[in-house]
Design a protein around this motif. Structure first.
Motif: not given
Length: 353
Positions: A77-91
């Motif tokens: 939530k904090g990342a998105l509110e501050n203009g960031g993003s949520v990303r991942g990698i699939n190992a």
């Protein structure tokens, strides 16, 4: 290193593609398929978290910001509110990774600026464990697993890219996905012209202050400098930048505007770069170039892990040179010519208990 007049991006890329194809054919007997793939800087960062992506394996970054936008998990939530993003990698195939190994990866991520690393481990029977499931509903977790099926990270975009880009390579190394017999080239193009420095509170040049902006982006210099793309390009091989260059600015007004974007007053610009700005008044041909890191290129062709293995006379650990025995004493005449004086090193005092 090459400099060419009356050329643009495509001309430089064409010359160097043919050069690389000839080099790899003659030296290694390897056929380089032309044209070499091109990828914009933005695409490379979004897909691989790096402007020098290794294309020998997949494990691309996935943006799941939209999937988790309604979560109450404060990290997301904090990342998105501050203009960031949520990303991942699939190992893939790493669902049974032991906790001790996961903890090491978390510490690895912190080394690249992350505050931590959120993960989901999916077992062979379909069950899963997660470091953050208690903060989300079952429906949200199922949606995330469907969208991502792997590990996730949240922060400012620059940190997310750096962390997951490095983590992607670390996992590939651990999983044995890096084949030294495979050569995957890619051109990275359209780098940002400028990047914002929080420390200096101003824009700085991503490459150098003489890089030409994309023609269609010139109007953005006045309205949105951060969105201006540069006529800059890197040639990348197996995750290593082996060469890079750009089209140079050749117009006086564009160069002055570039200095203005970098915080120079007209007086300061002319004081430091007056010779260049004055030369522009007499007509400068459009020009561009590219330089190779020859040692890095040879390292990859020789399938070595360090440039020290291919440099003719590498320095040893204490930075001395075994061939020339440098550093070595300098005689008084040489010091006098250079206006230098060597002070004797003060002896350390010893303290007896």
């Amino acid at each position: 290193d090459m400099e060419l007049a009356f050329v643009d991006v495509d001309d430089v890329i064409d010359v160097n593609e043919r050069l690389l194809a000839h080099l790899f054919k003659e030296v290694l007997g390897v056929e380089v398929q032309l044209p070499i793939q091109r990828m914009t800087w933005k695409e490379a960062m979004n897909r691989f978290g790096s402007d020098k992506p290794d294309l020998r394996f997949g494990m691309e970054l996935v943006d799941v910001s939209e999937t988790v936008k309604d979560t109450e998990f404060v990290v997301f939530k904090g990342a998105l509110e501050n203009g960031g993003s949520v990303r991942g990698i699939n190992a893939k195939g790493q669902g049974a990774m032991p906790r001790k190994k996961i903890d090491k990866l978390v510490e690895f991520a912190k080394g690249y600026g992350a505050k931590g690393l959120a993960y989901i481990a999916i077992h062979e029977d379909g069950s899963w464990k997660s470091s953050f499931s208690k903060f989300m509903t079952e429906e949200q977790m199922e949606a995330l697993i469907k969208a991502m099926d792997g590990q996730a990270g949240a922060d400012r975009n620059k940190i997310v890219w750096n962390v997951l880009g490095a983590l992607r390579l670390e996992l590939a190394e651990q999983m044995g996905l890096l084949d030294k017999n495979e050569y995957r080239f890619v051109w990275i193009t359209e780098f940002p012209l400028l990047e914002w420095s929080d420390e200096e509170n101003r824009f700085t040049a991503m490459h150098h202050p003489f890089t030409m902006p994309m023609d269609e982006d010139l109007p953005l210099l006045d309205t949105d400098p951060g969105a201006v793309r540069a006529k800059a390009y890197d040639i990348v091989l197996n995750g290593t930048e082996i060469g890079g260059g750009s089209v140079r600015i050749h117009q006086n007004d564009v160069q002055e505007k570039m200095f203005e974007m970098l915080g120079f007053t007209p007086e300061a610009a002319h004081e430091q770069f007056g010779f260049l700005l004055d030369a522009f008044k007499y007509g400068v041909p459009p020009h561009a170039g590219l330089a190779y890191g020859l040692d890095r290129l040879v390292m990859l062709m020789a399938k070595e892990d360090s440039i020290r293995d291919v440099i003719a006379f590498p320095k040893v650990k204490d930075a001395s040179c075994l061939m020339t025995e440098a550093p070595s004493p300098v005689d008084a005449v040489q010091l006098e010519e250079l206006g230098l004086e060597v002070e004797p090193q003060a002896e350390e005092e010893t303290i007896e208990e």
